[in-house]
Design an enzyme around this catalytic site. Structure first.
Site, short mmCIF file in Angstrom:
data_model
loop_
_atom_site.label_atom_id
_atom_site.label_comp_id
_atom_site.label_asym_id
_atom_site.label_seq_id
_atom_site.Cartn_x
_atom_site.Cartn_y
_atom_site.Cartn_z
N CYS A 1 -6.90 2.22 13.21
CA CYS A 1 -6.11 1.52 14.15
C CYS A 1 -6.70 0.41 14.51
CB CYS A 1 -6.02 2.30 15.55
SG CYS A 1 -5.37 1.68 16.85
N SER B 1 -15.18 -5.07 -13.46
CA SER B 1 -14.91 -6.14 -14.28
C SER B 1 -16.13 -7.21 -13.87
CB SER B 1 -13.56 -6.92 -14.11
OG SER B 1 -13.57 -7.23 -12.77
N GLN C 1 -15.59 1.49 -5.93
CA GLN C 1 -14.72 0.44 -5.39
C GLN C 1 -13.20 0.90 -5.21
OE1 GLN C 1 -16.04 -3.71 -7.21
NE2 GLN C 1 -16.33 -1.94 -8.54
N TYR D 1 0.73 -1.05 -0.12
CA TYR D 1 0.04 0.09 -0.01
C TYR D 1 0.90 1.07 -0.04
CZ TYR D 1 -3.94 -2.76 0.19
OH TYR D 1 -5.25 -3.85 -0.17
N HIS E 1 -14.72 0.54 -0.51
CA HIS E 1 -13.44 -0.28 -0.37
C HIS E 1 -12.27 0.61 0.40
CE1 HIS E 1 -14.47 -3.74 -3.78
NE2 HIS E 1 -15.33 -3.48 -2.55
N ASN F 1 -17.95 0.31 -20.23
CA ASN F 1 -16.74 -0.44 -19.77
C ASN F 1 -15.86 -0.49 -21.13
OD1 ASN F 1 -15.32 -1.39 -17.49
ND2 ASN F 1 -15.76 -3.43 -18.38
N ALA G 1 -12.90 4.79 -20.93
CA ALA G 1 -13.53 5.66 -20.10
C ALA G 1 -13.73 6.87 -20.64
CB ALA G 1 -13.47 5.45 -18.53
#
Ligand code: APR
Length: 248
Positions: free
Chosen positions: A129, A190, A103, A66, A121, A215, A233
Site C-alpha cells: 500500500c 545480462s 532479481q 503486472y 526486486h 549464462n 541454464a
C-alpha cells in the site's frame, strides 16, 4: 546436448556461497527475459510500466502489465526447471551457507525448495500500500479500486516490485552476505541493471570470493568473472552443481 564442463574451481566445503539469479534462469520455465530479442522490453517500454512516474500517470496500465505477468505464472502451469531444482539441492547438500539473491519477481526458487532467498526486486505475488506501506500476499488481478486491508484506503495498492529509480530491497543483508562470500555465482542475468550488475566488481575489489558466470552467453560484465560456463541454464547449472556437491 552434452554440457560437459571443463574443470571447475571447488572451494573449501565450508565456503559461503551467494548466487545471483536473473530472468535467464526462468526462461526455460516459460517466463520471458527482458533484454533478449523477443524479451519483455522489446514489446513494452520501461517508462510506461516500470517506473513510479508511470504508476502515478496511468496506474491501470501498470496494473494491467503486472496482472498479465502474474496471471501467466498462475495459469500456464509455470513450474521450476532443472536449474532452480539444482540450486535447491545445493542449499540442502552444501555444508556452508547458501544464499540466493534473485532479481526475479516470480517465486520459482521457493517452489523448487530453496529456503534462503532474497527477492531484491520484490515479488509480483505481493501487494504494497502506497498510503501505509503494508504488504500482503496477492493472487489474481490488482486495480485502483482495491482497498488496503490495513488502512482501509483505496487506490494505493501496487505490486510489491522494485521499479526503475527505486531502491532494491534487502541491500544491507546482501552487502553483508557479499562481504563474507567465498564463491559467487551469477546465473541468467545480462549484467545491465545496477546494483546487481555491480556485485562482481565489488567482489573483485574485496578479493575474497571466486566468481563464476553461468549464462546463455557472455553478459555485459563477463570479463570480470574468474570462471564462466555458457549454455542454457537447465544444462549448465545442474552439471555445475553436481560437480560442486560431489566435492563437498
Ligand atoms: N539459460 C541461461 N541464460 C539465459 C537463458 C537460458 N535459457 N535465456 C536467456 N538467458 C540469459 C540472456 O543471455 C541474458 O544474458 O539471461 C539473461 C537475461 O537478461 P535480462 O533479460 O536483462 O534479465 P535480467 O538480467 O534478469 O534483468 C535485470 O532488469 O528490467 C529489469 O527488473 C528487471 O530484474 C530485471 C532486471
Amino acid at each position: 546436448m552434452n554440457f560437459s564442463l571443463p574443470d571447475i574451481f571447488v572451494p573449501d566445503r565450508t565456503a559461503n556461497i551467494v548466487i545471483l539469479t536473473g530472468a535467464g534462469i526462468s526462461k526455460e520455465s516459460g517466463i520471458d527475459t527482458f533484454r533478449d530479442p523477443d524479451g519483455i522490453w522489446s514489446k513494452v517500454r520501461v517508462e510506461d510500466v516500470a517506473t513510479p512516474e508511470a504508476f502515478a500517470r496511468d496506474p491501470e496500465r501498470v496494473h494491467g502489465f503486472y496482472n498479465m505477468r502474474r496471471r501467466r505464472v498462475q495459469t500456464m502451469n509455470i513450474a521450476p526447471n532443472a536449474a532452480h531444482d539444482a540450486l535447491a539441492r545445493l542449499e540442502r547438500g552444501w555444508p556452508g551457507a547458501v544464499l540466493v539473491v534473485t532479481q526475479n519477481v516470480d517465486s520459482l526458487h521457493e517452489s523448487a525448495g530453496s529456503a534462503n532467498v532474497l527477492h531484491m526486486h520484490g515479488r509480483h505475488s505481493e501487494a504494497r500500500c502506497n498510503h501505509c506501506g503494508h504488504v500482503v500476499p496477492w493472487q489474481g488481478d490488482m486495480s485502483t479500486a482495491d482497498v488496503c486491508a490495513n488502512c482501509g484506503r483505496a487506490g494505493g495498492l501496487r505490486p510489491n516490485v522494485v521499479w526503475f529509480g527505486e531502491t532494491p530491497f534487502f541491500m544491507d543483508e546482501i552487502q553483508r552476505a557479499l562481504a563474507e562470500c567465498d564463491l559467487f555465482l551469477s546465473i541468467g542475468t545480462s549484467g545491465n541493471v545496477y546494483p546487481a550488475a555491480g556485485f562482481v566488481a565489488m567482489l573483485r575489489r574485496l578479493g575474497r570470493a571466486h566468481t563464476v558466470e553461468l549464462n546463455l552467453e557472455p553478459s555485459a560484465g563477463a570479463g570480470l568473472f574468474l570462471e564462466s560456463h555458457y549454455g542454457p541454464a537447465t544444462g549448465v547449472v545442474p552439471r555445475y552443481v553436481e560437480r560442486l556437491l560431489a566435492a563437498a
